[in-house]
Scaffold this motif. Sequence first.
Motif, PDB file in Angstrom:
ATOM      1  N   GLN A  50       0.819  -1.209   0.000  1.00 21.53           N
ATOM      2  CA  GLN A  50       0.000   0.000   0.000  1.00 21.53           C
ATOM      3  C   GLN A  50       0.852   1.258   0.000  1.00 21.53           C
ATOM      4  O   GLN A  50       0.562   2.223  -0.722  1.00 21.53           O
ATOM      5  N   SER A  51       1.910   1.268   0.801  1.00 25.48           N
ATOM      6  CA  SER A  51       2.768   2.456   0.860  1.00 25.48           C
ATOM      7  C   SER A  51       3.506   2.665  -0.451  1.00 25.48           C
ATOM      8  O   SER A  51       3.670   3.801  -0.913  1.00 25.48           O
ATOM      9  N   ALA A  52       3.959   1.556  -1.075  1.00 31.72           N
ATOM     10  CA  ALA A  52       4.656   1.669  -2.354  1.00 31.72           C
ATOM     11  C   ALA A  52       3.725   2.167  -3.449  1.00 31.72           C
ATOM     12  O   ALA A  52       4.115   2.983  -4.288  1.00 31.72           O
ATOM     13  N   MET A  53       2.487   1.687  -3.425  1.00 30.48           N
ATOM     14  CA  MET A  53       1.525   2.140  -4.426  1.00 30.48           C
ATOM     15  C   MET A  53       1.184   3.610  -4.228  1.00 30.48           C
ATOM     16  O   MET A  53       1.004   4.360  -5.200  1.00 30.48           O
ATOM     17  N   ALA A  54       1.094   4.043  -2.981  1.00 30.63           N
ATOM     18  CA  ALA A  54       0.799   5.445  -2.703  1.00 30.63           C
ATOM     19  C   ALA A  54       1.895   6.357  -3.242  1.00 30.63           C
ATOM     20  O   ALA A  54       1.629   7.476  -3.680  1.00 30.63           O
ATOM     21  N   GLU A  55       3.133   5.891  -3.233  1.00 30.73           N
ATOM     22  CA  GLU A  55       4.267   6.684  -3.699  1.00 30.73           C
ATOM     23  C   GLU A  55       4.442   6.629  -5.215  1.00 30.73           C
ATOM     24  O   GLU A  55       5.086   7.499  -5.801  1.00 30.73           O
ATOM     25  N   ALA A  56       3.881   5.599  -5.856  1.00 29.06           N
ATOM     26  CA  ALA A  56       4.119   5.367  -7.281  1.00 29.06           C
ATOM     27  C   ALA A  56       3.399   6.381  -8.162  1.00 29.06           C
ATOM     28  O   ALA A  56       2.336   6.896  -7.811  1.00 29.06           O
ATOM     29  N   ASP A  57       4.021   6.673  -9.288  1.00 29.30           N
ATOM     30  CA  ASP A  57       3.397   7.520 -10.302  1.00 29.30           C
ATOM     31  C   ASP A  57       2.667   6.678 -11.347  1.00 29.30           C
ATOM     32  O   ASP A  57       1.656   7.095 -11.895  1.00 29.30           O
ATOM     33  N   VAL A  58       3.226   5.504 -11.617  1.00 28.49           N
ATOM     34  CA  VAL A  58       2.677   4.620 -12.645  1.00 28.49           C
ATOM     35  C   VAL A  58       2.646   3.200 -12.111  1.00 28.49           C
ATOM     36  O   VAL A  58       3.588   2.758 -11.452  1.00 28.49           O
ATOM     37  N   CYS A  59       1.573   2.487 -12.419  1.00 27.23           N
ATOM     38  CA  CYS A  59       1.483   1.061 -12.094  1.00 27.23           C
ATOM     39  C   CYS A  59       1.418   0.281 -13.401  1.00 27.23           C
ATOM     40  O   CYS A  59       0.476   0.446 -14.182  1.00 27.23           O
ATOM     41  N   ARG A  87      -4.929  -8.855  -7.301  1.00 21.43           N
ATOM     42  CA  ARG A  87      -6.176  -8.097  -7.290  1.00 21.43           C
ATOM     43  C   ARG A  87      -6.056  -6.883  -6.371  1.00 21.43           C
ATOM     44  O   ARG A  87      -6.476  -5.770  -6.736  1.00 21.43           O
ATOM     45  N   MET A  88      -5.459  -7.070  -5.198  1.00 23.27           N
ATOM     46  CA  MET A  88      -5.309  -5.975  -4.249  1.00 23.27           C
ATOM     47  C   MET A  88      -4.457  -4.843  -4.824  1.00 23.27           C
ATOM     48  O   MET A  88      -4.779  -3.663  -4.660  1.00 23.27           O
ATOM     49  N   GLU A  89      -3.376  -5.204  -5.524  1.00 23.70           N
ATOM     50  CA  GLU A  89      -2.480  -4.188  -6.094  1.00 23.70           C
ATOM     51  C   GLU A  89      -3.185  -3.362  -7.159  1.00 23.70           C
ATOM     52  O   GLU A  89      -3.132  -2.117  -7.139  1.00 23.70           O
ATOM     53  N   VAL A  90      -3.834  -4.038  -8.087  1.00 25.77           N
ATOM     54  CA  VAL A  90      -4.493  -3.320  -9.187  1.00 25.77           C
ATOM     55  C   VAL A  90      -5.663  -2.492  -8.670  1.00 25.77           C
ATOM     56  O   VAL A  90      -5.860  -1.337  -9.080  1.00 25.77           O
ATOM     57  N   ALA A  91      -6.433  -3.056  -7.747  1.00 23.57           N
ATOM     58  CA  ALA A  91      -7.560  -2.322  -7.178  1.00 23.57           C
ATOM     59  C   ALA A  91      -7.085  -1.073  -6.439  1.00 23.57           C
ATOM     60  O   ALA A  91      -7.705  -0.008  -6.520  1.00 23.57           O
ATOM     61  N   GLU A  92      -5.973  -1.208  -5.710  1.00 24.00           N
ATOM     62  CA  GLU A  92      -5.418  -0.058  -4.991  1.00 24.00           C
ATOM     63  C   GLU A  92      -4.971   1.029  -5.961  1.00 24.00           C
ATOM     64  O   GLU A  92      -5.217   2.218  -5.749  1.00 24.00           O
ATOM     65  N   ALA A  93      -4.303   0.623  -7.043  1.00 23.29           N
ATOM     66  CA  ALA A  93      -3.846   1.594  -8.037  1.00 23.29           C
ATOM     67  C   ALA A  93      -5.017   2.328  -8.671  1.00 23.29           C
ATOM     68  O   ALA A  93      -4.978   3.549  -8.868  1.00 23.29           O
ATOM     69  N   LEU A  94      -6.068   1.603  -8.981  1.00 23.27           N
ATOM     70  CA  LEU A  94      -7.248   2.221  -9.598  1.00 23.27           C
ATOM     71  C   LEU A  94      -7.967   3.140  -8.619  1.00 23.27           C
ATOM     72  O   LEU A  94      -8.416   4.234  -8.991  1.00 23.27           O
ATOM     73  N   SER A  95      -8.070   2.723  -7.354  1.00 22.95           N
ATOM     74  CA  SER A  95      -8.759   3.545  -6.361  1.00 22.95           C
ATOM     75  C   SER A  95      -8.010   4.833  -6.073  1.00 22.95           C
ATOM     76  O   SER A  95      -8.617   5.856  -5.749  1.00 22.95           O
ATOM     77  N   LEU A  96      -6.681   4.795  -6.204  1.00 20.95           N
ATOM     78  CA  LEU A  96      -5.859   5.990  -5.987  1.00 20.95           C
ATOM     79  C   LEU A  96      -5.719   6.829  -7.248  1.00 20.95           C
ATOM     80  O   LEU A  96      -5.006   7.836  -7.252  1.00 20.95           O
ATOM     81  N   ASN A  97      -6.399   6.386  -8.314  1.00 17.95           N
ATOM     82  CA  ASN A  97      -6.361   7.088  -9.594  1.00 17.95           C
ATOM     83  C   ASN A  97      -4.934   7.195 -10.138  1.00 17.95           C
ATOM     84  O   ASN A  97      -4.558   8.213 -10.728  1.00 17.95           O
ATOM     85  N   LYS A  98      -4.164   6.142  -9.945  1.00 22.10           N
ATOM     86  CA  LYS A  98      -2.821   6.093 -10.507  1.00 22.10           C
ATOM     87  C   LYS A  98      -2.914   5.854 -12.013  1.00 22.10           C
ATOM     88  O   LYS A  98      -3.932   5.400 -12.533  1.00 22.10           O
ATOM     89  N   ARG A  99      -1.858   6.135 -12.698  1.00 25.03           N
ATOM     90  CA  ARG A  99      -1.805   5.810 -14.129  1.00 25.03           C
ATOM     91  C   ARG A  99      -1.516   4.320 -14.256  1.00 25.03           C
ATOM     92  O   ARG A  99      -0.419   3.859 -13.945  1.00 25.03           O
ATOM     93  N   VAL A 100      -2.503   3.560 -14.675  1.00 25.53           N
ATOM     94  CA  VAL A 100      -2.393   2.106 -14.777  1.00 25.53           C
ATOM     95  C   VAL A 100      -2.236   1.730 -16.243  1.00 25.53           C
ATOM     96  O   VAL A 100      -3.086   2.072 -17.077  1.00 25.53           O
ATOM     97  N   ILE A 101      -1.151   1.021 -16.546  1.00 23.65           N
ATOM     98  CA  ILE A 101      -0.885   0.590 -17.921  1.00 23.65           C
ATOM     99  C   ILE A 101      -0.820  -0.933 -17.959  1.00 23.65           C
ATOM    100  O   ILE A 101       0.132  -1.519 -17.438  1.00 23.65           O
ATOM    101  N   PRO A 102      -1.801  -1.592 -18.572  1.00 23.24           N
ATOM    102  CA  PRO A 102      -1.689  -3.042 -18.755  1.00 23.24           C
ATOM    103  C   PRO A 102      -0.585  -3.340 -19.777  1.00 23.24           C
ATOM    104  O   PRO A 102      -0.497  -2.673 -20.819  1.00 23.24           O
ATOM    105  N   VAL A 103       0.240  -4.329 -19.476  1.00 21.79           N
ATOM    106  CA  VAL A 103       1.318  -4.730 -20.385  1.00 21.79           C
ATOM    107  C   VAL A 103       1.106  -6.201 -20.725  1.00 21.79           C
ATOM    108  O   VAL A 103       1.233  -7.071 -19.862  1.00 21.79           O
ATOM    109  N   LEU A 104       0.771  -6.473 -21.977  1.00 25.09           N
ATOM    110  CA  LEU A 104       0.476  -7.831 -22.410  1.00 25.09           C
ATOM    111  C   LEU A 104       1.767  -8.536 -22.811  1.00 25.09           C
ATOM    112  O   LEU A 104       2.510  -8.061 -23.673  1.00 25.09           O
TER     113      LEU A 104
END
Length: 234
Positions: A50-59, A87-104
Amino acid sequence: MRIFLSYRRSDSQDATARLADRLAALPGIKSVFLDVESIAAGEAFPVRLQSAMAEADVCLVLIGKDWLGQTDNGGNFRIAADGDFVRMEVAEALSLNKRVIPVLLGDAVMPNREQLPENLHPMLERNALFLRHMSFNQDVEILSDAILHNEAGGRLGKRRRLTLAGISARILAGLAMAIILLLVIGLISFAVSGGRSLETLLGGRAGLGLLVLAALGLCQALSFGMVRLPFRRG
């Protein structure tokens, strides 16, 4: 720029570690969070995430063929479980409105809504990029451009400047690919036509010249990344 890498170990551990090394070496990247390297022994896993996601600019969400995880007795994928860390990581990133980029990764495709829990549905609206073994360097360059320049198009936006040596190397590589391609075409046509020359099959020098130009153009485009293989499937 701080980057959080979300992945499933059983799905994409090696590719994620390789990507992390490449991203960490880029100018402008302050940190790349990778759980196995960034969480100290004895540290509370969920709290650190959670703390790392809060600090991140991009997920970056790395999605391979087994990203959804195994199914339980009810036929539900692991990603649907409340305690699933991916699931927890992606949900946290989305809830914090982080820039989420799926990489296939490789031949993987985006999951559909029916396969995902509701709190991950917004990820399906995000533009995905690709990371494939055969074009790894080009794909990392596109991904890094998208991250650092905040452009979904990667190469369609601002590109890095190539040095003279880099340009020369790509031109030579394109020429080499074109020669090999023409030789292969010539050998195949010779065998199939019973010994007739490629020039004869193409109706003269004009036809042969057009083939040479087409091969040169295609191979130079491949060398400079304007055309990328393999193509996306599905």
